[in-house]
Design a protein around this motif. Structure first.
Motif, PDB file in Angstrom:
ATOM      1  N   GLY A 167       0.805  -1.228   0.000  1.00  0.00           N
ATOM      2  CA  GLY A 167       0.000   0.000   0.000  1.00  0.00           C
ATOM      3  C   GLY A 167       0.831   1.268   0.000  1.00  0.00           C
ATOM      4  O   GLY A 167       0.286   2.368  -0.004  1.00  0.00           O
ATOM      5  N   ARG A 168       2.155   1.119  -0.005  1.00  0.00           N
ATOM      6  CA  ARG A 168       2.990   2.316  -0.063  1.00  0.00           C
ATOM      7  C   ARG A 168       3.032   2.868  -1.487  1.00  0.00           C
ATOM      8  O   ARG A 168       2.744   2.159  -2.437  1.00  0.00           O
ATOM      9  N   GLN A 169       3.412   4.130  -1.609  1.00  0.00           N
ATOM     10  CA  GLN A 169       3.506   4.742  -2.934  1.00  0.00           C
ATOM     11  C   GLN A 169       4.921   4.623  -3.467  1.00  0.00           C
ATOM     12  O   GLN A 169       5.883   4.526  -2.698  1.00  0.00           O
ATOM     13  N   LEU A 170       5.025   4.705  -4.794  1.00  0.00           N
ATOM     14  CA  LEU A 170       6.344   4.606  -5.421  1.00  0.00           C
ATOM     15  C   LEU A 170       6.811   5.997  -5.879  1.00  0.00           C
ATOM     16  O   LEU A 170       6.026   6.764  -6.414  1.00  0.00           O
ATOM     17  N   ALA A 171       8.065   6.285  -5.610  1.00  0.00           N
ATOM     18  CA  ALA A 171       8.615   7.562  -6.100  1.00  0.00           C
ATOM     19  C   ALA A 171       9.901   7.296  -6.870  1.00  0.00           C
ATOM     20  O   ALA A 171      10.643   6.361  -6.559  1.00  0.00           O
TER      21      ALA A 171
ATOM     22  N   LEU B 292       9.833   3.101  -2.159  1.00  0.00           N
ATOM     23  CA  LEU B 292       8.453   3.139  -1.673  1.00  0.00           C
ATOM     24  C   LEU B 292       8.398   4.028  -0.441  1.00  0.00           C
ATOM     25  O   LEU B 292       9.350   4.090   0.331  1.00  0.00           O
TER      26      LEU B 292
ATOM     27  N   ASN C 249       5.584   6.093   2.588  1.00  0.00           N
ATOM     28  CA  ASN C 249       4.237   6.283   3.139  1.00  0.00           C
ATOM     29  C   ASN C 249       3.816   7.739   3.127  1.00  0.00           C
ATOM     30  O   ASN C 249       2.738   8.084   2.705  1.00  0.00           O
ATOM     31  N   THR C 250       4.705   8.583   3.630  1.00  0.00           N
ATOM     32  CA  THR C 250       4.345  10.000   3.722  1.00  0.00           C
ATOM     33  C   THR C 250       5.488  10.843   3.174  1.00  0.00           C
ATOM     34  O   THR C 250       6.600  10.355   2.985  1.00  0.00           O
TER      35      THR C 250
ATOM     36  N   ILE D 289       6.312  11.366  -8.073  1.00  0.00           N
ATOM     37  CA  ILE D 289       5.512  10.376  -7.365  1.00  0.00           C
ATOM     38  C   ILE D 289       4.659   9.676  -8.415  1.00  0.00           C
ATOM     39  O   ILE D 289       3.881  10.314  -9.136  1.00  0.00           O
TER      40      ILE D 289
ATOM     41  N   SER E  34       1.973   8.036 -10.252  1.00  0.00           N
ATOM     42  CA  SER E  34       0.533   7.809 -10.100  1.00  0.00           C
ATOM     43  C   SER E  34       0.066   6.793 -11.140  1.00  0.00           C
ATOM     44  O   SER E  34      -0.892   6.076 -10.942  1.00  0.00           O
ATOM     45  N   ASP E  35       0.798   6.725 -12.247  1.00  0.00           N
ATOM     46  CA  ASP E  35       0.410   5.788 -13.298  1.00  0.00           C
ATOM     47  C   ASP E  35       1.496   4.715 -13.403  1.00  0.00           C
ATOM     48  O   ASP E  35       2.559   4.934 -13.980  1.00  0.00           O
ATOM     49  N   LYS E  36       1.169   3.542 -12.823  1.00  0.00           N
ATOM     50  CA  LYS E  36       2.196   2.498 -12.778  1.00  0.00           C
ATOM     51  C   LYS E  36       2.386   1.797 -14.117  1.00  0.00           C
ATOM     52  O   LYS E  36       3.252   0.930 -14.244  1.00  0.00           O
TER      53      LYS E  36
END
Ligand code: C2E
Ligand code: MG
Ligand code: MG
Length: 553
Positions: A167-171, A226, A228-229, A260, A262-264
């Motif tokens: 559930g973490r985001q990728l940057a 990855l 979280n904040t 960041i 948003s489109d993997k």
């Protein structure tokens, strides 16, 4: 505690000729080495405490900064977000007992124990030993194939991040050294190379296994990770700055760009490009060294490169077209003139707005060519009207500020007017008067002396000022669209518009209001004494053939 731990370690491990142990108790700062053959050979002593200098002397200069940055961090006992429970670092040590150095690869494994709250390092035990031949072989292979050198390894590791289910985001983050060329110039290229190697190696100590890094080119590095904040991103940036932002006594500044994802489904290259755009976008910004990618940036940058690659071709192939926007008499609604506006009609992309290409052309100088082309189209149109018995109306052309550095543009205009044999009164000139080109007043006066009508474009846009009206050679002021629409919103604003109009008339200037979109606006202007308006209420800019229809009906 330190001694106890070291002794305990010592009693467990054999006193090998090629390994030794340190233990550091960070609660009281004590630091001990287990006396053994190896430590004696390494540090010329088996006595505690050993001096830092003795250690530094034995470590290869190219690896020293990395080791000391790591130790400094460890000894500071600060929160180590990226430090695992155990850690490996490789460096070369000098095993020679005489003046001729004998550099051998060693590996140091560090175990750390944290304080009860888990936030600080309380104890560390380090184990140094020489690498054996099979490790050396592995290292050679790994070095040529690790993710900092091999894009395909990077890509496969990023794939794991893309598949992450936590559930973490990728940057994607890129960074480089600001003004790296200056460092090379000042300290020499060898030093520059050392710094880059220091950063390349240092990324192994900064990044966790999950933070995938790659050296993209000389001084550009990329990390995919990855988070979280936003605080996680800032922490990583802070760590990079702190550990890698200084080599020996050379300090430098990093510039970071973050995308960041948003489109993997985007290709990885694109994700990296976006981080690069973010980085480029804040180059030269003294206050901020971290840029974030936004969609807008891409549109801007893509069109810029595209525009520059294509502009000459587009001009040669008639992709630039003159559109005309009527200027109307407010009381009668009749067309009394037109403004020539450039349009780029691209065979696949359709119409490209001048807002996109004019600023680019003003920067690269191509505006000179484009303007002349539009001026010629305007002259041609007037000639066409005369030839077909249509009563011509004046066309105003835009003169970019770029022209104003050199009066040859007036000759170009004259040549065109002569070539098409048209009365000068039908070509009017629009110039955006700004404080920056106040020094070009001479040029503007020359233009007037040669018989051209002068319109001050975008009056009230913030670039112009009332001061300019004092001794202006202009004949007409065009009230800027944004100024007009914004001031129309309040009574106070309306008063300012009204007074601007009466003041201009008082000093003998004519007025055109730009961007008139509604009947109410037209009526208000009329009540203030403005007679001419240009705007969507009357007509959008249209191709010549459509203008002819409006004009003749
Ligand atoms: P400008 O010279 O102030 O031109 C007026 C702009 O306002 C035009 O935008 C026109 O389409 C737009 N406009 C007119 N009436 C309305 C309205 O009622 N509502 C709204 N929202 N907009 C209206 P355009 O064609 O996009 O051109 C933008 C700017 O690009 C021009 O501002 C001018 O500074 C520059 N430009 C356009 N063509 C040329 C050219 O051939 N040479 C040079 N140097 N600059 C050009
Ligand atoms: Mg204009
Ligand atoms: Mg304007």
């Amino acid at each position: 505690m330190g001694i106890t731990m070291a002794q305990a370690m010592h009693s467990f491990m054999s006193n090998s000729a090629e390994m030794c142990y340190f233990a550091a108790d960070l609660t009281d700062g004590s630091f001990d080495i287990t006396p053994c053959e190896f430590s004696k050979k390494l540090f010329d002593t088996d006595k505690n405490p050993i001096s830092q200098l003795a250690v530094s002397d034995k470590i290869h200069p190219a690896d020293l900064a990395l080791v000391s940055a790591f130790c400094k961090d460890l000894l500071s006992g600060e929160e180590q977000s990226c430090l695992d429970e155990h850690y490996n670092i490789d460096f070369r040590i000098n095993m020679s007992e005489n003046a001729e150095p004998d550099w051998r690869w060693a590996t140091m494994t560090t175990l750390i124990a944290k304080t009860e709250d888990g936030r600080h390092v309380s104890h560390t035990v380090c184990h140094i030993r020489l690498m054996n031949s099979s490790e050396l072989l592995t290292k050679t292979i790994v070095d040529s194939f690790t993710n900092d050198k091999h894009p395909s390894v990077f890509a496969s590791n990023v794939q794991k991040l893309l598949n992450d289910k936590s559930g973490r985001q990728l940057a994607f983050m890129q960074f480089d050294i600001e003004k790296f060329k200056l460092i090379n110039a000042k300290y020499g290229e060898d030093k520059g190379t050392e710094i880059l190697n220091f950063i390349t190696n240092g990324l192994y100590t900064v990044c966790t296994d999950e933070q995938v890094h790659l050296r993209l080119s000389a001084d550009v590095f990329m990390i995919a990770f990855l988070f979280n904040t936003a605080a996680d991103i800032n922490r990583l940036i802070g760590l990079i700055e702190e550990r890698l932002g200084r080599y020996e006594d050379i300090e430098y500044r990093f510039v970071f760009g973050v995308h960041i994802v948003s489109d993997k489904t985007l290709p990885l290259r694109k994700m990296g490009d976006r981080a690069a755009m973010a980085r480029q976008s804040i180059k030269g910004n003294a206050l901020n060294n971290v840029g974030y990618y936004s969609d807008n940036q891409e549109n801007k940058l893509i069109s810029r490169k595209y525009i520059e690659d294509r502009m000459n071709y587009a001009l040669e192939h008639g992709e630039f077209v003159m559109f005309l926007q009527p200027k109307c008499n407010i009381s009668t609604g009749g067309i009394i003139g037109a403004e020539a506006l450039a349009r780029w009609i691209h065979p696949e992309k359709g119409m490209i707005s001048p807002m996109e290409f004019i600023p680019v052309f003003e920067q690269n100088g191509f505006i000179i060519k484009l303007d002349e082309y539009i001026w010629e189209q305007a002259c041609k149109a007037i000639r066409g009207w005369i030839d077909s018995g249509i009563e011509p109306v004046p066309i105003s052309v835009n003169i970019s500020r770029v022209h104003l550095t050199n009066d040859s543009f007036i000759d170009s205009l004259d040549r065109l007017v002569e070539k098409y044999n048209i009365p000068k009164k039908f070509i009017e000139t629009e110039i955006t008067e700004t404080t920056e080109n106040a020094g070009t007043e001479e040029m503007i006066k020359k233009l007037k002396a040669r018989g051209y009508m002068l319109l001050m474009d975008d009056f009230g846009s913030g670039y112009s000022s009332l001061n300019m009206l004092k001794s202006t050679p202009f004949d007409v002021i065009k009230i800027d669209r944004d100024f007009f629409s914004e001031f129309m919103l309040s009574d106070r604003g309306k008063k300012i518009i009204s007074h601007t109009i009466s003041m201009s008339k008082d000093i003998g200037l004519d007025l055109v209001a730009e961007g008139v979109e509604t009947k109410e606006q037209a009526e208000f202007l009329h009540s203030c004494g403005c007679d001419v308006a240009q705007g969507f209420y009357y007509s959008k800019p249209v191709p010549l053939s459509d203008f002819d229809k409006l004009h003749t009906t």
